[in-house]
Design a protein around this motif. Structure first.
Motif, short mmCIF file in Angstrom:
data_model
loop_
_atom_site.label_atom_id
_atom_site.label_comp_id
_atom_site.label_asym_id
_atom_site.label_seq_id
_atom_site.Cartn_x
_atom_site.Cartn_y
_atom_site.Cartn_z
N ALA A 231 0.84 -1.20 0.00
CA ALA A 231 0.00 0.00 0.00
C ALA A 231 0.88 1.25 0.00
O ALA A 231 0.62 2.21 -0.74
CB ALA A 231 -0.93 -0.01 1.21
N LEU A 232 1.93 1.25 0.81
CA LEU A 232 2.84 2.40 0.86
C LEU A 232 3.53 2.59 -0.49
O LEU A 232 3.73 3.71 -0.96
CB LEU A 232 3.87 2.24 1.97
N MET A 233 3.89 1.48 -1.11
CA MET A 233 4.54 1.58 -2.43
C MET A 233 3.61 2.21 -3.45
O MET A 233 4.03 3.01 -4.28
CB MET A 233 4.99 0.19 -2.90
N LYS A 234 2.33 1.83 -3.38
CA LYS A 234 1.37 2.41 -4.33
C LYS A 234 1.19 3.90 -4.04
O LYS A 234 1.17 4.72 -4.95
CB LYS A 234 0.03 1.67 -4.24
N LYS A 235 1.12 4.22 -2.76
CA LYS A 235 0.94 5.62 -2.34
C LYS A 235 2.03 6.50 -2.94
O LYS A 235 1.78 7.64 -3.35
CB LYS A 235 0.97 5.67 -0.81
N TYR A 236 3.26 5.99 -2.97
CA TYR A 236 4.39 6.80 -3.43
C TYR A 236 4.88 6.42 -4.84
O TYR A 236 5.99 6.79 -5.22
CB TYR A 236 5.54 6.69 -2.42
N ASP A 237 4.10 5.67 -5.59
CA ASP A 237 4.49 5.25 -6.95
C ASP A 237 5.84 4.53 -6.97
O ASP A 237 6.58 4.64 -7.96
CB ASP A 237 4.56 6.46 -7.89
N ALA A 238 6.17 3.83 -5.91
CA ALA A 238 7.50 3.25 -5.81
C ALA A 238 7.69 2.12 -6.83
O ALA A 238 8.78 1.96 -7.40
CB ALA A 238 7.74 2.72 -4.40
N ILE A 239 6.63 1.36 -7.07
CA ILE A 239 6.76 0.26 -8.03
C ILE A 239 6.76 0.81 -9.45
O ILE A 239 7.61 0.45 -10.27
CB ILE A 239 5.63 -0.78 -7.83
N ALA A 240 5.83 1.75 -9.70
CA ALA A 240 5.77 2.35 -11.04
C ALA A 240 7.11 3.00 -11.39
O ALA A 240 7.60 2.88 -12.52
CB ALA A 240 4.63 3.37 -11.09
N ASP A 241 7.71 3.69 -10.43
CA ASP A 241 8.98 4.35 -10.71
C ASP A 241 10.13 3.35 -10.91
O ASP A 241 11.05 3.61 -11.69
CB ASP A 241 9.33 5.34 -9.59
N THR A 242 10.05 2.24 -10.21
CA THR A 242 11.06 1.19 -10.42
C THR A 242 10.93 0.64 -11.84
O THR A 242 11.93 0.43 -12.54
CB THR A 242 10.87 0.05 -9.39
N VAL A 243 9.67 0.43 -12.27
CA VAL A 243 9.45 -0.06 -13.63
C VAL A 243 9.93 0.98 -14.65
O VAL A 243 10.52 0.62 -15.68
CB VAL A 243 7.95 -0.41 -13.84
N GLU A 244 9.72 2.26 -14.33
CA GLU A 244 10.22 3.32 -15.23
C GLU A 244 11.74 3.22 -15.38
O GLU A 244 12.29 3.34 -16.47
CB GLU A 244 9.84 4.71 -14.69
N ARG A 245 12.43 3.04 -14.25
CA ARG A 245 13.88 2.89 -14.30
C ARG A 245 14.25 1.69 -15.18
O ARG A 245 15.16 1.76 -16.00
CB ARG A 245 14.46 2.66 -12.91
N ALA A 246 13.54 0.58 -14.98
CA ALA A 246 13.82 -0.62 -15.77
C ALA A 246 13.65 -0.32 -17.26
O ALA A 246 14.48 -0.73 -18.09
CB ALA A 246 12.90 -1.76 -15.35
N LYS A 247 12.59 0.42 -17.59
CA LYS A 247 12.36 0.75 -19.00
C LYS A 247 13.49 1.60 -19.56
O LYS A 247 13.89 1.44 -20.71
CB LYS A 247 11.03 1.50 -19.15
N SER A 248 14.02 2.48 -18.72
CA SER A 248 15.08 3.34 -19.23
C SER A 248 16.37 2.53 -19.46
O SER A 248 17.08 2.75 -20.44
CB SER A 248 15.26 4.56 -18.32
#
Lengths: 338, 338
Positions: free
Chosen positions: A288-305
């Motif tokens: 829930a905290l990860m979703k609150k702070y977009d932590a997973i989405a941002d990790t995936v963004e890093r992976a995409k880069s």
């Protein structure tokens, strides 16, 4: 082999690694044969443990990189299959030692070797596979390939020691974490790719392009793994999540959550990651905290880069079916999390 | 270095390895420097642990073998010192992993690394040193030396796995035990000696002689160690005895005692070696049984016979000060127990 075949269960709309699998299928049959024969020993426990790990699958992405990166230069010998098998042995040895270090109970959905045969055997069989890997590299006879793979071997161990120091340390920064995964994961992807042009007699420019491709792919791969361990972007949480959390591993989604969290939330992370007793409710709270702070989405963004960097490195390699398949493999790695 | 200097504390009447130490002293200074620099890493824990082990001494017999077996052919390059340092790294990596596998508390009179930094760090730093060893061998550039040392690396691990299977098994035969120590100890002595003539460009006959010398010396060395762990031939029992007994290790003195014992005595061995709780009184009883059946004396006899084989192998190597020193080293190893 079943291991390879299982990869074909993709829905057609998803990026797959089927073209890579198809392109190197003949070579991978040889790799699998070498792996089975070289994991043999008169000392019974060794083939027993080695085969447990080897037959339990895994994508064999690393040896496929070696084959594709040699074949793309029209390499016609059989050194690449032996090097590819060595790469897989190095990887398997690392898994055996990792499970001991992480005190893991499961590996690829099966009981970890250390739970079946004990930590002692896992340490020693890992050592044996590493010794066999070097013997096989010597058989190939390329000192340059030996240099790249022995360098990777030392770097992987450095990365694991680094991770040990960072484990349960909630002050780990993004840069520190990237240093860990570059060493413990991406270095072997990079070496696996680089020995392709080496065995095919290519110059430093081609080697550097392949190495960069492997390194960036490895980083993307690890970050996607990290995101998946918290359920990835999907709302549908499978049962195989939370291992990193329970082991107190600091991965990028955690680093982001801690950086962006309130004091109270940081205290929550501290309790969970430094303590031994975390509950399913804790895991739900973490997600829930990860979703609150977009932590997973941002990790995936890093992976995409990193994935984009890998694709860019391919531009410097010869155009053709192998290069296309290597590009698809990047998309496949990223798509696992989408 | 202090490590080497400490070896000069011999009474003049005993066979010593002082002539070997003197002959290779210049090269060993270089070896020690390489060891200290290559045990370095930006990852702090690595040099800390490596230096703990390296500074805690040990005789450095293996790298001295490499230097002497190259120098005896008038070798003038510096590949032998790098190979000698690699050999010591392989040995050090084995010690780190051994202590984890044996759950040892002490090593060379100091707390074992695993007690100070944990099993995890010991496994990983061992892996790092092994990776560094292979990198150093690649720097030397001799594929033959790489072949011999990587082969030894796999064999050592096989020997350790074999020992794991034999541990606490009172039915272990003398032949099974010899197979274990040939792999876990003698194979590295053999490889350390053989890479000398290899780097000096010698033919297979010289390589075979050096290999045999190292192998037989390694067997003698290990059997003497086994005897010393029960106080050797001396009636004066020091405090550093009984480690093997407490760890339930089946060594040759135990094999002989079990073979020659009554049913009641075999039951005693079974209780002690398979159980976890052995007392000092048990150790005294074990030593008494060994004396009753000449188990230690016969182990020393076996060591002497391997030592004689080592000396015989030297006949095929060039006469001179190095050969004489290698012969003295055999006598030194045996004399430790007399």
């Amino acid at each position: 082999m079943a291991v390879v075949a299982s990869l074909s269960n993709q829905t057609p709309s998803q990026p797959g690694i089927q073209s890579l699998v198809d392109l190197v299928s003949k070579g991978m049959e040889d790799v699998n044969q070498i792996i089975l024969s070289k994991a043999g020993s008169n000392v019974e426990l060794i083939p027993e443990i080695a085969r447990h790990l080897i037959s339990s699958g895994g994508k064999r992405l690393r040896p496929m990189l070696t084959l594709a990166c040699a074949n793309m230069f029209g390499y016609r010998g059989d050194g690449h299959v032996v090097l590819a098998a060595s790469v897989e042995f190095m990887h398997t040895a690392t898994l055996l030692h990792d499970d001991v270090v992480d005190e893991s109970d499961m590996r690829r959905g099966k009981l970890a070797a250390r739970k079946l045969w004990g930590n002692q055997a896992s340490v020693l069989v890992g050592d044996y596979l590493l010794g066999q890997a070097f013997k096989m590299m010597v058989d190939v006879g390329s000192l340059e390939a030996l240099r790249v793979l022995s360098e990777a071997s030392a770097i992987i161990a450095e990365g694991e020691v680094l991770q040990l120091g960072a484990a349960k340390n909630i002050k780990t920064s993004e840069a520190e974490y990237l240093r860990v995964i570059e060493a413990k994961t991406a270095a072997l992807f990079a070496a696996a790719a680089e020995v392709g042009p080496i065995i095919a007699g290519q110059d430093e420019a081609m080697r550097a392009a392949a190495r960069t491709y492997g390194m960036e792919l490895g980083l993307a791969f690890q970050l996607v793994d990290d995101a998946l361990d918290y359920g990835g972007s999907s709302a549908d949480l499978g049962k195989d999540i939370g291992d990193d959390f329970r082991e107190g591993k600091i991965t990028l989604p955690v680093v982001f959550s801690i950086q962006r969290g309130t004091d109270q939330e940081v205290a929550f992370w501290q309790r969970c990651l430094e303590g031994d007793d975390v509950t399913d409710a804790d895991l739900q709270e973490a997600i829930a905290l990860m979703k609150k702070y977009d932590a997973i989405a941002d990790t995936v963004e890093r992976a995409k880069s990193y994935g984009a960097n890998a694709i860019k490195a391919l531009d410097r390699l010869p155009a053709g079916s192998h290069r296309d398949a290597l590009a698809e493999a990047v998309a496949f790695c990223i798509a696992r999390v989408s």
